[in-house]
Design an enzyme around this catalytic site. Sequence first.
Site, PDB file in Angstrom:
ATOM      1  CD  GLU A  19       9.018  11.469 -15.202  1.00  0.00           C
ATOM      2  OE1 GLU A  19       9.038  12.228 -16.194  1.00  0.00           O
ATOM      3  OE2 GLU A  19       9.121  11.871 -14.030  1.00  0.00           O
ATOM      4  CG  HIS A  64      -1.762  -1.217   1.369  1.00  0.00           C
ATOM      5  ND1 HIS A  64      -2.902  -1.462   0.630  1.00  0.00           N
ATOM      6  CD2 HIS A  64      -1.582  -2.295   2.175  1.00  0.00           C
ATOM      7  CE1 HIS A  64      -3.400  -2.646   0.979  1.00  0.00           C
ATOM      8  NE2 HIS A  64      -2.612  -3.167   1.910  1.00  0.00           N
ATOM      9  CE  LYS A  83      12.660  18.854 -10.784  1.00  0.00           C
ATOM     10  NZ  LYS A  83      11.449  19.133 -11.577  1.00  0.00           N
ATOM     11  CB  SER A 112      13.899  21.937 -15.318  1.00  0.00           C
ATOM     12  OG  SER A 112      13.031  23.047 -15.468  1.00  0.00           O
TER      13      SER A 112
END
Length: 460
Positions: A290, A156, A283, A277
């Site tokens: 992804e 979970h 970043k 970024s």
Amino acid sequence: MALWGGRFSAGSSSMFRQVNDSLPFDQVMAVQDLQGSVVWSRALHKAGVLSADEQAQLESALNELTRQAEAGELDFAASTEEDIHSFVEAALIDKLGDVGRKLHTGRSRNDQVATDFRLWVREHIDSLRQDLTALVRALLNTANRHRDAVIPGYTHLQRAQPILFAHWCLAYVEMFKRDLSRLDDLRKRLNQCPLGSGALAGTTYPVDRHEIAQQLGFDGPCLNSLDAVSDRDFVLELLFGASTSMMHISRMAEDLIFYNSGEAGFLQLGDEVTSGSSLMPQKKNPDALELMRGKCGRVFGALQGLLVTMKGLPLAYNKDMQEDKEGAIDTVNQWHCCLCIASEVLDSLSLNEDRCREAAAQGFANATELADYLVGKGIPFRTGHDIAGQVVLKALQQGCAIEDLPLTSLQAVCDKIDEDVYPVLQLEYGVNKRNILGGTSTETVVKALYQELEALDKQD
């Protein structure tokens, strides 16, 4: 040159050709179409349709076209042909004249494309197996680099019990091994040859279908001509296998995205698989992971699309079935790309073992060990479970870990708890106590790791 134009007095409209023509994508099967055509020419010669000289001319021309196809020298973009079959036939006629017109005797594009596509899928099964095997090796090497690292195991998305990072790696090894087995199963089922089935009813020429199958590396011929030309189960199985494997890749990517996050901080990804970024200089984004996660959708879509296409089709061939190729070709490309990038990601990552250990010790992950300790003191597990829960509440109230509670606090909950509880509550105890087949103990995991590495080395 249309292969069907004799009964038509007008040509196709440009819009119809845009929808109908498949050469822009079925050109990837050029080598397979040429390979099947060589074998078909031999079968026609053996059946008395072609003379020895005609067959020799055809085979020589087909071999030259194959060389050009493999070298990327065939100019598909300049062609006005409808599909790869008419492209090859036009090239033969251009080289050989009427001899080239004889090759299609007794053959239909229906059994031709079914054969080409099976050959193409079979070839890519072999290359995809290599990609999957490389990913399994990358996981095993990553596990081997961090054999002693402990991370939190989650249910979970809550910290549950400590596990070895290598145990996490081996979980994905099992998934990708199942993907390999699905490819092996698919290869067995698709390896039947449709050539000689004609349009739907078979051919009138006495070709030896067993010999045709053998020359093309099939286990045997398809046994029913209707099924042979209209079966796309092998494409569906490929798409299902790809979808399942991409789901595994996506789950692994999601785990690594979380482990890489600032909130977890368990690992760092290499510069070669991350990006920055355009606005925020600090970043370092896990874009490779992804994208792997995102590409699942298009692969799942290809499977769903073909299932919906096939579900209402009557026997035998229908032009709807031309929709099988673009999705399958794209799926193979995306699957291959994601498998390769996944290996690169694993090779690039560095694990922060201290941070992993710190996180694994948090969240009262040793509460189960306390319950099992109480079982050893003669207390039923369900009662021990309740007692351990009360101890967790006491630790929460005091703002500390279970192992940091003084013995008096523990005994206030249960008088059977003694000093010998503290070794039980240590991180390594919980990990190594699970010394059972499939468990996360160091002994079990190292044994499994070396068994998998040995099995891979034997394959090589």
